[in-house]
Scaffold this motif. Structure first.
Motif, short mmCIF file in Angstrom:
data_model
loop_
_atom_site.label_atom_id
_atom_site.label_comp_id
_atom_site.label_asym_id
_atom_site.label_seq_id
_atom_site.Cartn_x
_atom_site.Cartn_y
_atom_site.Cartn_z
N SER A 33 38.82 42.74 38.98
CA SER A 33 38.71 43.02 37.55
C SER A 33 39.37 41.93 36.72
O SER A 33 38.84 41.53 35.67
CB SER A 33 39.36 44.37 37.22
OG SER A 33 38.74 45.41 37.94
N GLU A 34 40.51 41.42 37.18
CA GLU A 34 41.23 40.40 36.42
C GLU A 34 40.48 39.07 36.40
O GLU A 34 40.57 38.32 35.42
CB GLU A 34 42.63 40.22 37.00
CG GLU A 34 43.54 41.39 36.67
CD GLU A 34 44.87 41.33 37.38
OE1 GLU A 34 45.79 42.07 36.97
OE2 GLU A 34 45.01 40.57 38.36
N ILE A 72 37.96 39.62 33.65
CA ILE A 72 38.64 39.61 32.35
C ILE A 72 39.00 38.19 31.95
O ILE A 72 38.88 37.79 30.79
CB ILE A 72 39.88 40.52 32.38
CG1 ILE A 72 39.48 41.99 32.53
CG2 ILE A 72 40.72 40.35 31.11
CD1 ILE A 72 40.64 42.93 32.76
N LEU A 83 30.33 41.50 31.27
CA LEU A 83 30.50 42.94 31.07
C LEU A 83 29.62 43.74 32.04
O LEU A 83 30.03 44.79 32.53
CB LEU A 83 30.16 43.32 29.62
CG LEU A 83 31.14 42.84 28.55
CD1 LEU A 83 30.56 43.04 27.17
CD2 LEU A 83 32.48 43.57 28.66
N MET A 143 31.28 43.64 35.41
CA MET A 143 32.43 44.55 35.42
C MET A 143 31.99 45.99 35.65
O MET A 143 32.63 46.74 36.41
CB MET A 143 33.19 44.45 34.09
CG MET A 143 33.91 43.14 33.89
SD MET A 143 34.33 42.90 32.15
CE MET A 143 36.08 42.90 32.23
N ILE A 187 41.16 51.99 33.82
CA ILE A 187 40.32 50.79 33.94
C ILE A 187 38.92 51.04 33.42
O ILE A 187 38.36 50.23 32.67
CB ILE A 187 40.28 50.33 35.42
CG1 ILE A 187 41.65 49.85 35.88
CG2 ILE A 187 39.26 49.20 35.60
CD1 ILE A 187 41.75 49.57 37.36
N THR A 219 38.89 51.24 29.62
CA THR A 219 39.04 49.90 29.04
C THR A 219 37.73 49.14 29.08
O THR A 219 37.29 48.57 28.07
CB THR A 219 40.12 49.11 29.81
OG1 THR A 219 41.34 49.86 29.79
CG2 THR A 219 40.36 47.76 29.18
N PHE A 220 37.07 49.13 30.24
CA PHE A 220 35.79 48.42 30.37
C PHE A 220 34.72 49.05 29.49
O PHE A 220 33.88 48.35 28.92
CB PHE A 220 35.34 48.43 31.83
CG PHE A 220 36.15 47.52 32.72
CD1 PHE A 220 37.27 46.86 32.25
CD2 PHE A 220 35.79 47.33 34.04
CE1 PHE A 220 38.01 46.02 33.06
CE2 PHE A 220 36.52 46.49 34.87
CZ PHE A 220 37.64 45.84 34.38
N GLY A 236 35.19 47.99 25.94
CA GLY A 236 34.72 46.62 25.78
C GLY A 236 33.21 46.54 25.65
O GLY A 236 32.68 45.80 24.81
N ASP A 273 38.05 41.64 21.88
CA ASP A 273 38.13 41.70 23.35
C ASP A 273 39.55 41.57 23.92
O ASP A 273 39.94 42.37 24.77
CB ASP A 273 37.22 40.65 23.98
CG ASP A 273 35.77 41.10 24.00
OD1 ASP A 273 35.51 42.31 23.82
OD2 ASP A 273 34.88 40.25 24.18
N PHE A 319 41.09 44.41 26.44
CA PHE A 319 41.31 44.14 27.87
C PHE A 319 42.72 43.67 28.19
O PHE A 319 43.12 43.72 29.35
CB PHE A 319 40.30 43.09 28.36
CG PHE A 319 38.88 43.54 28.33
CD1 PHE A 319 38.40 44.40 29.30
CD2 PHE A 319 38.03 43.14 27.33
CE1 PHE A 319 37.08 44.83 29.28
CE2 PHE A 319 36.71 43.56 27.29
CZ PHE A 319 36.24 44.41 28.27
#
Length: 364
Positions: free
Chosen positions: A55-56, A59, A111, A114, A241, A244-245, A248, A295, A299
């Motif tokens: 994930s990082e 991001i 996105l 993700m 998580i 958050t996604f 976004g 963003d 994130f």
């Protein structure tokens, strides 16, 4: 009399254009400065980490894309708005506008990746986790695909030296319609058709898992608390998580919707005949840039919190701020501890005095 009316109308239109330009430049300036700073902080926090999860990596890619938009794309647009002609020459005419479009493609593709990664992690948890090498290849593929999709735009952009302009030179009236529809489908509609079902399935799965855990807790009672704690912690992490996604993706969809609708109306409807079309398009473009500002705040929450201590160690100002915060916390803890001790001492003295009274009366 008619000439006076014409002159006054032209003056009013010029004032309106100047006012709109001032608002546009002011809005762009705020987005560029704040967005650059926020994305730099997020990139720095992620790059300081030696080991990054899947994930990082995504991001970080999104933060780099937003940083390029705020630090390169917006200032170049502002220069054209203020100078009122294209000052960067023929080469930059082939670079600037395609780069801005490609950055939008990279954002939406990231996105989408993700959402797929979260779907894979939650719906099929026993599959092996994506390695860093696979994620890096995916990110490179996203950039390559976005540039490839924008390549026709590079070909049709023409720089006119006499007029100092950089504009599209389509060979047919249908070509811009095809290009607008392709952008809408590939950079907006189709990715959202993947993102939305993925998060809907994830939401249902997390809801069912939560129900199962509650039933299991009722059956088992207080036994095996450590296992229950680990499962609940994992579920909470997944929920944070995914939220958050999802935020976004929603922010991206809302910020880019007016832009795509305006160009679809322009090419397939009668939007070009409306007098205020380009005035509204200014704000639609500003919303696209606003997404790059939003963003890092969506994130970057968990990433910045994790790296707060490292940032404090690196910066003297933040170190002093962190020390003052820790001192306040310690002071509050000491106060609460003293109050607790005083209360316990009072309670003990009260119980001891009551015991002594009882003993005295019993002896009499």
């Amino acid at each position: 009399m008619d000439s006076n009316k014409t002159t006054s109308n032209l003056t009013t239109e010029a004032l309106n254009i100047e006012t709109l330009t001032i608002i546009q430049v002011a809005f762009y300036t705020v987005i560029a400065i704040t967005g650059t700073a926020a994305n730099l902080v997020l990139c720095g926090a992620l790059l300081r980490r030696k080991h990054r999860n899947t994930s990082e990596y995504f991001i970080l890619n999104l933060a780099i894309t937003d940083l390029m938009t705020c630090a390169i794309g917006i200032p170049l647009d502002m220069a054209v708005i203020l100078i009122q002609h294209w000052p960067f020459g023929a080469f930059m005419c082939k670079v600037v506008y395609p780069l801005q479009t490609a950055l939008i493609g990279v954002s939406v593709a990231t996105l989408t990746c993700m959402a797929i990664e979260r779907y894979r992690a939650i719906m099929t948890p026993f599959k092996p986790v994506l390695t860093a090498r696979v994620v890096k290849i995916t990110v490179c593929a996203v950039w390559g695909l976005s540039v490839a999709l924008v390549s026709p735009y590079i070909v049709i952009l023409k720089y006119k030296h006499d007029e100092l302009s950089c504009a599209e030179a389509w060979q047919s009236d249908n070509h811009p319609r095809v290009f607008t529809m392709c952008l809408f489908l590939l950079f907006y509609s189709l990715p959202l058709c993947v993102i939305a079902p993925a998060y809907i399935c994830i939401g249902f799965r997390l809801h069912l898992d939560d129900k199962k855990m509650r039933r299991f807790d009722k059956r088992q009672g207080a036994g095996n608390r450590q296992f229950h704690k680990l499962v609940r912690q994992r579920t909470k992490t997944n929920i944070v998580i995914v939220k958050t996604f999802l935020f976004g993706a929603v922010a991206f969809a809302l910020c880019l919707l007016p832009y795509h609708l305006m160009w679809l109306w322009h090419d397939f409807g009668n939007g070009s005949q409306w007098n205020h079309f380009y005035d509204v398009l200014v704000f639609a473009n500003a919303l696209v840039y606003f997404n790059s500002l939003v963003d890092p705040f969506i994130f970057g929450g968990t990433v910045i919190r994790r790296n707060w201590r490292k940032a404090c160690a690196a910066s003297p100002l933040l170190r002093c701020l962190n020390i003052s915060v820790e001192k306040r916390r310690n002071t509050n803890r000491n106060r609460s501890l003293k109050q607790h001790l005083r209360g316990s001492v009072k309670q003990r003295s009260h119980t001891m005095s009551s015991k002594m009274d009882i003993e005295y009366t019993s002896s009499v």
